[in-house]
Design a protein around this motif. Structure first.
Motif, PDB file in Angstrom:
ATOM      1  N   CYS A  13     -86.262  62.725 -11.520  1.00 44.90           N
ATOM      2  CA  CYS A  13     -86.241  61.371 -12.076  1.00 44.90           C
ATOM      3  C   CYS A  13     -87.036  61.368 -13.369  1.00 44.90           C
ATOM      4  O   CYS A  13     -88.268  61.382 -13.343  1.00 44.90           O
ATOM      5  N   GLN A  14     -86.329  61.377 -14.512  1.00 40.45           N
ATOM      6  CA  GLN A  14     -87.023  61.489 -15.801  1.00 40.45           C
ATOM      7  C   GLN A  14     -86.114  61.019 -16.921  1.00 40.45           C
ATOM      8  O   GLN A  14     -85.011  61.549 -17.103  1.00 40.45           O
ATOM      9  N   ALA A  15     -86.570  60.042 -17.681  1.00 41.13           N
ATOM     10  CA  ALA A  15     -85.841  59.654 -18.885  1.00 41.13           C
ATOM     11  C   ALA A  15     -85.829  60.839 -19.842  1.00 41.13           C
ATOM     12  O   ALA A  15     -86.866  61.450 -20.106  1.00 41.13           O
ATOM     13  N   GLY A  16     -84.659  61.191 -20.325  1.00 40.14           N
ATOM     14  CA  GLY A  16     -84.517  62.374 -21.168  1.00 40.14           C
ATOM     15  C   GLY A  16     -84.342  63.650 -20.376  1.00 40.14           C
ATOM     16  O   GLY A  16     -84.291  64.751 -20.944  1.00 40.14           O
ATOM     17  N   GLY A  17     -84.217  63.536 -19.067  1.00 42.22           N
ATOM     18  CA  GLY A  17     -84.150  64.720 -18.205  1.00 42.22           C
ATOM     19  C   GLY A  17     -82.875  65.525 -18.310  1.00 42.22           C
ATOM     20  O   GLY A  17     -82.817  66.636 -17.776  1.00 42.22           O
ATOM     21  N   PRO A 136     -75.865  60.692 -12.621  1.00 40.74           N
ATOM     22  CA  PRO A 136     -75.251  59.368 -12.739  1.00 40.74           C
ATOM     23  C   PRO A 136     -75.526  58.721 -14.093  1.00 40.74           C
ATOM     24  O   PRO A 136     -76.598  58.900 -14.681  1.00 40.74           O
ATOM     25  N   THR A 137     -74.550  57.958 -14.573  1.00 44.31           N
ATOM     26  CA  THR A 137     -74.723  57.201 -15.816  1.00 44.31           C
ATOM     27  C   THR A 137     -74.707  55.701 -15.555  1.00 44.31           C
ATOM     28  O   THR A 137     -74.742  54.910 -16.498  1.00 44.31           O
ATOM     29  N   THR A 178     -77.994  55.426 -19.344  1.00 42.10           N
ATOM     30  CA  THR A 178     -77.555  54.071 -18.978  1.00 42.10           C
ATOM     31  C   THR A 178     -77.812  53.058 -20.092  1.00 42.10           C
ATOM     32  O   THR A 178     -77.437  51.891 -19.956  1.00 42.10           O
ATOM     33  N   LEU A 179     -78.415  53.489 -21.188  1.00 41.57           N
ATOM     34  CA  LEU A 179     -78.832  52.542 -22.225  1.00 41.57           C
ATOM     35  C   LEU A 179     -77.662  51.809 -22.873  1.00 41.57           C
ATOM     36  O   LEU A 179     -77.783  50.653 -23.246  1.00 41.57           O
ATOM     37  N   ARG A 239     -84.753  50.313 -16.842  1.00 37.59           N
ATOM     38  CA  ARG A 239     -83.514  51.038 -16.511  1.00 37.59           C
ATOM     39  C   ARG A 239     -83.801  52.243 -15.620  1.00 37.59           C
ATOM     40  O   ARG A 239     -83.030  52.544 -14.713  1.00 37.59           O
ATOM     41  N   GLN A 240     -84.909  52.934 -15.862  1.00 31.26           N
ATOM     42  CA  GLN A 240     -85.252  54.068 -15.008  1.00 31.26           C
ATOM     43  C   GLN A 240     -85.556  53.585 -13.592  1.00 31.26           C
ATOM     44  O   GLN A 240     -85.180  54.221 -12.604  1.00 31.26           O
ATOM     45  N   ALA A 241     -86.225  52.444 -13.488  1.00 34.81           N
ATOM     46  CA  ALA A 241     -86.521  51.876 -12.173  1.00 34.81           C
ATOM     47  C   ALA A 241     -85.245  51.485 -11.444  1.00 34.81           C
ATOM     48  O   ALA A 241     -85.113  51.694 -10.226  1.00 34.81           O
TER      49      ALA A 241
END
Length: 384
Positions: A13-17, A136-137, A178-179, A239-241
């Motif tokens: 679980c990481q933004a930019g992962g 997932p997107t 997802t942005l 969004r990450q949450a």
């Protein structure tokens, strides 16, 4: 306390992962990967980013981008053929639930040669699948952590493959993907995940302490962060949450199972091409109200989680507030809120109700309250 809980072994679980995709695939011993996605994800540039991450780790990759919503079995078979043609030894699913569901079946069928049609049903997948990573997107389906794939037959019927082999090796949650999601898709997928959490918490067949804990946390994350994302679409933390919330809800429902909301939503997808999350949101209110005499205490408990700043005079008031909040979220999301707005007519309802009771009885069995054909028809008409 007697239960069997299955789970994806690794969640990143990481933004930019997404940049880690190549390393993660390499750790699974993959040399040649098929990336399964849809044309929209390709246009967004996400497929190119995934290919770059794979190439950086020396992994050869090709893209299969013909996935459709409610994936037809013929499309899944074409993806299997593509995997075999390139001699893939690993699969990446990148996209919404349809791409992820396709990737799961391809990872199994391409590895064993088993026909896709032979996999339909419960525990009918033979042998071991090839390594699989799901990315997932959308923050909704939870498909990245489930062992079910829902496909569409040539006769436009929903067909499900249930097998532990479909659980991926890794679920990679990167909120950057997802942005760019439009408001209506953000809302529909979030409401889908909230339904997963609510139905998991109230399942009368397989709910257990672990699934309950996951469902509770999922509902909190989704309920608190959906308003933030709708107001500020670039809020990456929110969004990450939400992405994590959808994953937790997926882990909950695949172990506890879903109920009548999902059962009533399926004919809307197959017959009227309503996206799955939107279909769930359309029928959630009537089904929750129908279940109220049986599920009041549990709905009240969930209401306290979803709306922690509110106080309720009675259990009944709290339970009703949960239902009203779900209905409010649908109305403020920008999604259509009546069945007539998506093409359903009164003449359609008897056939839809019969399909639910005769063809999707496995889900009705999990619902807190029994339903007849007449009950289902009446619930559809409430939101016609």
């Amino acid at each position: 306390m007697n239960f069997n809980f299955l789970s994806t072994p690794r969640i990143v679980c990481q933004a930019g992962g997404l940049v880690q995709l190549g390393n993660l695939m390499g750790e699974l011993g993959v040399k040649r990967a098929l990336l399964i996605t849809d044309p929209g994800i390709v246009r967004c540039g996400f497929a190119a980013e995934a290919l770059s991450a794979l190439a950086a780790s020396g992994i050869a990759a090709e893209v299969f981008d013909k996935v459709e919503a409610d994936p037809p079995i013929t499309v899944v078979e074409a993806a299997v053929a593509a995997a075999r043609a390139m001699r893939a030894d690993g699969v990446v699913g990148l996209g919404g639930g349809s791409s992820l569901d396709t990737a799961k079946v391809v990872a199994a069928a391409a590895a064993t040669g088993q026909p896709v049609e032979d996999m339909i049903g419960v525990d009918r997948v033979s042998g071991r699948r090839m390594p699989l990573i799901q990315v997932p997107t959308t923050a909704g389906t939870g498909s990245e952590v489930t062992w079910v794939s829902v496909l569409t037959s040539a006769s436009h019927e929903k067909k499900a493959v249930y097998a532990p082999q479909l659980l991926p090796d890794v679920a990679l949650l990167d909120a950057n993907l997802t942005l760019g999601m439009p408001r209506h898709i953000t809302a529909a997928t979030a409401l889908d995940a909230m339904v997963h959490a609510i139905e998991a918490a109230t399942s009368r067949t397989r709910k257990n302490p672990i699934s309950d804990g996951l469902a509770d946390k999922a509902l909190v994350l989704l309920g608190q962060n959906l308003p933030r994302v709708l107001e500020s679409p670039s809020d990456l933390d929110a969004r990450q949450a939400m992405l994590l919330g959808a994953t937790l809800a997926g882990m909950a429902f695949i172990n506890a199972s879903v109920g009548a909301i999902h059962a009533l939503s399926y004919p809307l997808g197959t017959g009227f091409h309503v996206p799955h999350g939107h279909a769930n949101a359309l029928v959630a209110g009537p089904v929750l109200r129908f279940n109220l005499p049986i599920a009041e205490a549990e709905y009240a408990r969930l209401a306290a989680l979803l709306m922690p700043d509110r106080t309720f005079a009675t259990t009944a008031a709290a339970a009703l507030a949960l239902i009203e909040e779900m209905e409010r979220m649908l109305k403020t999301s920008g999604l259509k809120s009546r069945l007539s707005e998506v093409g359903v007519t009164d003449e359609s309802i008897p056939g839809m109700a019969d399909e639910v009771v005769t063809g999707i009885a496995r889900l009705l069995a999990n619902n807190p309250r029994d339903m007849t054909v007449a009950d289902v028809a009446a619930l559809y008409r409430e939101v016609l």
